[in-house]
Write an enzyme that holds these catalytic residues in place. Structure first.
Site, PDB file in Angstrom:
ATOM      1  N   CYS A   2      -6.588  -2.691 -16.905  1.00 61.63           N
ATOM      2  CA  CYS A   2      -6.489  -3.201 -18.551  1.00 61.63           C
ATOM      3  C   CYS A   2      -5.829  -4.557 -18.711  1.00 61.63           C
ATOM      4  O   CYS A   2      -4.780  -4.697 -17.983  1.00 61.63           O
ATOM      5  CB  CYS A   2      -5.734  -2.062 -19.475  1.00 61.63           C
ATOM      6  SG  CYS A   2      -6.606  -0.296 -19.383  1.00 61.63           S
ATOM      7  N   ARG A  27      -9.338  -7.131 -14.725  1.00 56.69           N
ATOM      8  CA  ARG A  27      -8.418  -5.915 -14.684  1.00 56.69           C
ATOM      9  C   ARG A  27      -9.120  -4.562 -15.373  1.00 56.69           C
ATOM     10  O   ARG A  27      -8.369  -3.592 -15.208  1.00 56.69           O
ATOM     11  CB  ARG A  27      -7.033  -6.237 -15.625  1.00 56.69           C
ATOM     12  CG  ARG A  27      -6.526  -7.468 -15.274  1.00 56.69           C
ATOM     13  CD  ARG A  27      -5.069  -7.851 -15.988  1.00 56.69           C
ATOM     14  NE  ARG A  27      -4.181  -6.834 -16.053  1.00 56.69           N
ATOM     15  CZ  ARG A  27      -3.156  -6.574 -15.107  1.00 56.69           C
ATOM     16  NH1 ARG A  27      -3.009  -7.747 -14.262  1.00 56.69           N
ATOM     17  NH2 ARG A  27      -2.344  -5.530 -15.084  1.00 56.69           N
ATOM     18  N   TRP A  73      -9.772  -0.278 -18.666  1.00 58.29           N
ATOM     19  CA  TRP A  73     -10.021   0.228 -17.670  1.00 58.29           C
ATOM     20  C   TRP A  73      -9.964   1.644 -18.072  1.00 58.29           C
ATOM     21  O   TRP A  73      -8.747   2.038 -18.014  1.00 58.29           O
ATOM     22  CB  TRP A  73      -9.710  -0.114 -16.279  1.00 58.29           C
ATOM     23  CG  TRP A  73     -10.157   0.468 -14.852  1.00 58.29           C
ATOM     24  CD1 TRP A  73     -11.238   0.232 -14.220  1.00 58.29           C
ATOM     25  CD2 TRP A  73      -9.569   1.860 -14.449  1.00 58.29           C
ATOM     26  NE1 TRP A  73     -11.332   1.066 -13.301  1.00 58.29           N
ATOM     27  CE2 TRP A  73     -10.606   1.756 -13.108  1.00 58.29           C
ATOM     28  CE3 TRP A  73      -8.518   2.588 -14.651  1.00 58.29           C
ATOM     29  CZ2 TRP A  73     -10.419   2.857 -12.544  1.00 58.29           C
ATOM     30  CZ3 TRP A  73      -8.555   3.906 -13.833  1.00 58.29           C
ATOM     31  CH2 TRP A  73      -9.441   3.948 -12.719  1.00 58.29           C
ATOM     32  N   ASN A  99      -1.545  -0.963 -21.820  1.00 60.37           N
ATOM     33  CA  ASN A  99      -1.854  -0.959 -20.498  1.00 60.37           C
ATOM     34  C   ASN A  99      -0.925  -0.047 -19.766  1.00 60.37           C
ATOM     35  O   ASN A  99       0.143  -0.358 -19.780  1.00 60.37           O
ATOM     36  CB  ASN A  99      -1.887  -2.576 -19.853  1.00 60.37           C
ATOM     37  CG  ASN A  99      -1.794  -2.534 -18.196  1.00 60.37           C
ATOM     38  OD1 ASN A  99      -1.214  -3.306 -17.790  1.00 60.37           O
ATOM     39  ND2 ASN A  99      -2.440  -1.701 -17.701  1.00 60.37           N
ATOM     40  N   GLY A 100      -1.302   0.856 -19.233  1.00 71.14           N
ATOM     41  CA  GLY A 100      -0.506   1.860 -18.506  1.00 71.14           C
ATOM     42  C   GLY A 100      -0.819   3.347 -18.941  1.00 71.14           C
ATOM     43  O   GLY A 100      -1.946   3.540 -19.327  1.00 71.14           O
ATOM     44  N   GLU A 485     -12.338  -3.220   6.647  1.00 74.57           N
ATOM     45  CA  GLU A 485     -12.700  -4.349   5.653  1.00 74.57           C
ATOM     46  C   GLU A 485     -14.152  -4.814   5.299  1.00 74.57           C
ATOM     47  O   GLU A 485     -14.375  -4.667   4.171  1.00 74.57           O
ATOM     48  CB  GLU A 485     -11.704  -5.539   5.788  1.00 74.57           C
ATOM     49  CG  GLU A 485     -11.744  -6.616   4.786  1.00 74.57           C
ATOM     50  CD  GLU A 485     -11.135  -6.057   3.423  1.00 74.57           C
ATOM     51  OE1 GLU A 485     -10.712  -5.128   3.339  1.00 74.57           O
ATOM     52  OE2 GLU A 485     -11.359  -6.878   2.454  1.00 74.57           O
ATOM     53  N   LYS A 489     -15.851  -3.897   1.696  1.00 67.96           N
ATOM     54  CA  LYS A 489     -16.653  -5.053   0.806  1.00 67.96           C
ATOM     55  C   LYS A 489     -17.813  -4.718   0.530  1.00 67.96           C
ATOM     56  O   LYS A 489     -18.165  -4.656  -0.790  1.00 67.96           O
ATOM     57  CB  LYS A 489     -16.563  -6.562   1.687  1.00 67.96           C
ATOM     58  CG  LYS A 489     -15.504  -7.088   1.790  1.00 67.96           C
ATOM     59  CD  LYS A 489     -14.663  -7.723   0.687  1.00 67.96           C
ATOM     60  CE  LYS A 489     -13.689  -6.599   0.042  1.00 67.96           C
ATOM     61  NZ  LYS A 489     -12.358  -6.710   0.017  1.00 67.96           N
ATOM     62  N   GLU A 492     -17.891  -1.759  -2.093  1.00 62.12           N
ATOM     63  CA  GLU A 492     -17.437  -2.362  -3.321  1.00 62.12           C
ATOM     64  C   GLU A 492     -18.358  -2.880  -4.362  1.00 62.12           C
ATOM     65  O   GLU A 492     -18.261  -2.598  -5.589  1.00 62.12           O
ATOM     66  CB  GLU A 492     -16.166  -3.327  -3.328  1.00 62.12           C
ATOM     67  CG  GLU A 492     -14.638  -2.549  -2.819  1.00 62.12           C
ATOM     68  CD  GLU A 492     -13.833  -3.527  -2.744  1.00 62.12           C
ATOM     69  OE1 GLU A 492     -12.419  -3.368  -3.259  1.00 62.12           O
ATOM     70  OE2 GLU A 492     -13.996  -4.395  -1.843  1.00 62.12           O
ATOM     71  N   HIS A 508     -17.305  11.122  17.688  1.00 61.65           N
ATOM     72  CA  HIS A 508     -17.009  12.191  17.298  1.00 61.65           C
ATOM     73  C   HIS A 508     -17.611  12.166  15.702  1.00 61.65           C
ATOM     74  O   HIS A 508     -16.756  12.956  14.881  1.00 61.65           O
ATOM     75  CB  HIS A 508     -15.399  12.046  17.024  1.00 61.65           C
ATOM     76  CG  HIS A 508     -14.776  11.892  18.581  1.00 61.65           C
ATOM     77  ND1 HIS A 508     -14.720  12.951  19.614  1.00 61.65           N
ATOM     78  CD2 HIS A 508     -14.216  10.922  19.166  1.00 61.65           C
ATOM     79  CE1 HIS A 508     -14.391  12.441  20.614  1.00 61.65           C
ATOM     80  NE2 HIS A 508     -14.292  11.220  20.474  1.00 61.65           N
ATOM     81  N   LYS A 607      -9.211  -4.733 -10.655  1.00 60.28           N
ATOM     82  CA  LYS A 607      -8.568  -5.856  -9.303  1.00 60.28           C
ATOM     83  C   LYS A 607      -6.973  -5.111  -9.188  1.00 60.28           C
ATOM     84  O   LYS A 607      -6.541  -5.415  -8.196  1.00 60.28           O
ATOM     85  CB  LYS A 607      -8.623  -7.311  -9.737  1.00 60.28           C
ATOM     86  CG  LYS A 607      -7.934  -7.890  -8.840  1.00 60.28           C
ATOM     87  CD  LYS A 607      -8.722  -9.284  -8.495  1.00 60.28           C
ATOM     88  CE  LYS A 607      -8.317  -9.987  -7.312  1.00 60.28           C
ATOM     89  NZ  LYS A 607      -8.961  -9.319  -6.067  1.00 60.28           N
TER      90      LYS A 607
END
Ligand code: G6P
Length: 612
Positions: A2, A27, A73, A99-100, A485, A489, A492, A508, A607
């Site tokens: 947010c 955000r 968000w 925000n929170g 990574e 990517k 995401e 495995h 983010k």
């Protein structure tokens, strides 16, 4: 998560607020809203992105010199018009953007329900704004600032809040606990935002609020106090951020811009730290504590998401070269699992934003147990940067694409310099080897540039695999974190299911996934694992999997075995991650573009994750 903004001054607030929200959209982007004070309080909210709010508001009267805004968000309550912020109190005396998370909202709500309050939404924020109204309406209060402070004294949780009161048209009240809030100081005007991005085009003088601060902001006045009404002195910080840093320029997406910035951002990160004349590395931010780090019995590195991948790579580097035991932990696990922290342990928090709630909580917990806490953050003045004993900034510049790219390579650069310096200081490597590593690092920006120039080939390969359902990324040693990574990517931003695996673990489990539809991306370098990786590739080929190999220029064996290749220049294995990750970033980017995904704002992600 947010983003919140605020403005008070002589200008129309609306354009400043909308632009600010656009800058903070990374955000969260489930819904957005603004409230303007112009004799009365007017609120406009809309599900979806900020531009949908803009369209909705286009024919409305948004005049007014004081306002607040929010891009959300969702945590409590689904994304929708009603749950969008700002929230209004039952009798319309207050609007609030938050925000929170208010953790004890359920019990506060129960109390307010008993007192006759009625709620329109499922949000914790509506509870807070009504709690403020409850205190405001008490006869002996009737003062917005006091009502806010009384309400906050009952709240458990995290918040950055901005509040307008219908009867107090000359002020914004703001408060911070856990979630970031910055005040920008203009001439006869103040700006508020979750980070400095929305403020930078108006002023470079800012105040970062601390936890527990309440700010009462008029057009020409600013007072900071504690929730308990004690005065707070503030420090004005000059920020070094330009508008060009936060605009997309000629690139189609921020992510692509940020990938292409990496030759520069890696250089910016090591500039002034690698001293080519003295053939040495100097990490200025750690000078005071370095003797303690050299004596460390153990280093624990914590982070989340991409930052955790950088931390994992650092474990390999530090253990191999500096010979200090390292543990790498997800901050979300570390903070709750009652870890053993001994005197002599050094904790390193890695975080692009410097605001990730789990990482912040983890270091606060470790600090209480007496550990030396270091931070590797990108955002100057962020909460983690301020909470740590010492640290090194990554200097990647503002990263706006939700999927982290240049921040990752900057983190790896700092952590590599740290590992090399520590190895030398502990007498584990000699000057000649140290200088070789330094030179390898100095060569990285040009080599990254070479890879970027080959992006049309990466695009072609992406075209071939864009419709795959799954993808498997394999790597060993330093390139295992790169495989993780690369997979992160892809999932995401393209929503393609992807898994990163240590190549030796493939037998495995993941090998069961291999068939002629599965792209297997193998990240390798000519290191000690090379022959073993070749064996892993044979195992995939035998099951008709498609191999995309990240290979170095002279790597003919692998080149001949692969269906497709991404070529990277030769390097020492210790710095190979900085090169091999680049084609994987571009591969994910192009696949996501071809799948028509929202590159810079992938669904459900944010983010800066300021809630746990
Ligand atoms: C979110 C972001 C990731 C990031 C992670 C940790 O999930 O989408 O890109 O890696 O948070 O964030 P930090 O700011 O602590 O590095």
């Amino acid at each position: 998560m947010c983003g919140i903004v605020g403005y008070i001054g002589d200008k129309n607030a609306y354009p400043i607020l909308i632009k600010g929200l656009q800058r903070l959209e990374y955000r969260g982007y489930d819904s957005a809203g603004i409230a303007i004070h112009n004799s009365s309080l007017k609120t406009f909210k809309k599900k979806g992105k900020v531009n949908e709010l803009e369209t909705f508001v286009a024919d409305k009267d948004t005049r007014g010199y004081i306002g607040i805004g929010h891009t959300r968000w969702a945590t409590h309550g689904e994304p929708g018009n009603a749950n969008a912020h700002p929230h209004t109190s039952m009798n319309g005396n207050f609007v609030l953007a938050h925000n929170g998370i208010i953790e004890n909202y359920a019990e506060l709500k129960e109390d307010l329900l008993k007192k006759g309050f009625v709620f329109q939404t499922e949000t914790d924020t509506e509870v807070l704004v009504n709690l403020i109204e409850y205190f405001y309406n008490l006869n002996e209060v009737n003062n917005a600032e006091l009502a806010v402070r009384l309400a906050l004294s009952k709240v458990v949780g995290a918040y950055g809040i901005v509040i307008l009161c219908k009867n107090e048209k000359d002020r914004i009240i703001a408060a911070k606990m856990g979630s970031p809030l910055v005040i920008g100081i203009g001439q006869g005007e103040y700006f508020l935002a979750s980070d400095a991005g929305p403020i930078v085009e108006y002023t470079n003088s800012v105040i970062y609020l601390n936890d527990g601060n309440v700010a009462i902001i008029g057009k020409n006045s600013l007072t900071l106090k504690t929730i308990g009404n004690a005065p707070v002195n503030f420090k004005i910080t000059k920020i070094d951020l330009s508008i060009g840093d936060i605009e997309k320029g000629d690139f189609d997406h921020y992510m692509l811009k940020e990938i292409f910035e990496q030759p520069k951002t890696i250089q910016d990160t090591y500039r002034g730290r690698i001293k080519p004349e003295q053939k040495d590395i100097v990490l200025g931010g750690l000078l005071d504590v370095f003797p303690k780090i050299v004596q460390a019995k153990r280093i624990i590195i914590i982070g989340c998401g991409t930052s955790w991948h950088a931390a994992l790579l650092a474990e390999y580097l530090i253990e191999e070269y500096a010979r200090v035991p390292v543990e790498v932990e997800y901050a979300s696990e570390f903070r709750y699992r009652k870890p053993i922290i001994n005197p002599g342990d050094v904790i390193i928090a890695v975080s692009q934003s410097g605001e990730t709630a789990d990482t912040l909580a983890a270091i606060k917990m470790a600090k209480k147990q007496g550990a030396l806490i270091l931070g590797i953050c990108n955002i100057v003045g962020s909460s983690i940067a301020r909470e740590t004993d010492a640290g090194v900034y990554t200097h990647a510049g503002t990263e706006i694409g939700v999927a982290s790219t240049k921040a990752f390579t900057a983190q790896v650069t700092v952590l590599s310099l740290f590992a090399f310096k520590l190895a030398k200081a502990r007498g584990q490597i000699d000057q000649e080897f140290y200088e070789m590593l330094i030179n390898e690092m100095l060569d990285i920006p040009d080599k990254v540039q070479t890879i970027l120039l080959r992006n049309s080939n990466i695009k072609k390969v992406a075209e071939k695999y864009k419709d795959a359902v799954n993808a498997l990324y394999l790597g060993r040693g330093y390139l295992f974190p790169v495989a993780l990574e690369g997979a992160l990517k892809l999932k995401e931003i393209s929503y393609m299911h992807a898994e990163g695996y240590a190549a030796g673990e493939m037998k495995h489990g993941p090998i069961a996934l291999v068939d002629d539809n599965l792209p297997v991306i193998v990240v390798s370098a000519k290191d000690g694992y090379y022959e073993k990786v070749l064996n892993n590739i044979q195992e995939v080929k035998a099951r008709k999997g498609n191999i995309i190999a990240v290979v170095t220029e002279s790597n003919n064996k692998l080149r001949n075995m692969a269906d497709d290749i991404f070529e990277v220049p030769e390097s020492h294995p210790a710095v190979a991650a900085l090169l091999t990750v680049i084609p994987l970033q571009l591969f994910a980017y192009y696949i996501a573009v071809m799948r028509e995904c929202n590159i810079d704002q992938p669904r459900n992600l944010a983010k800066s994750v300021t809630v746990e």
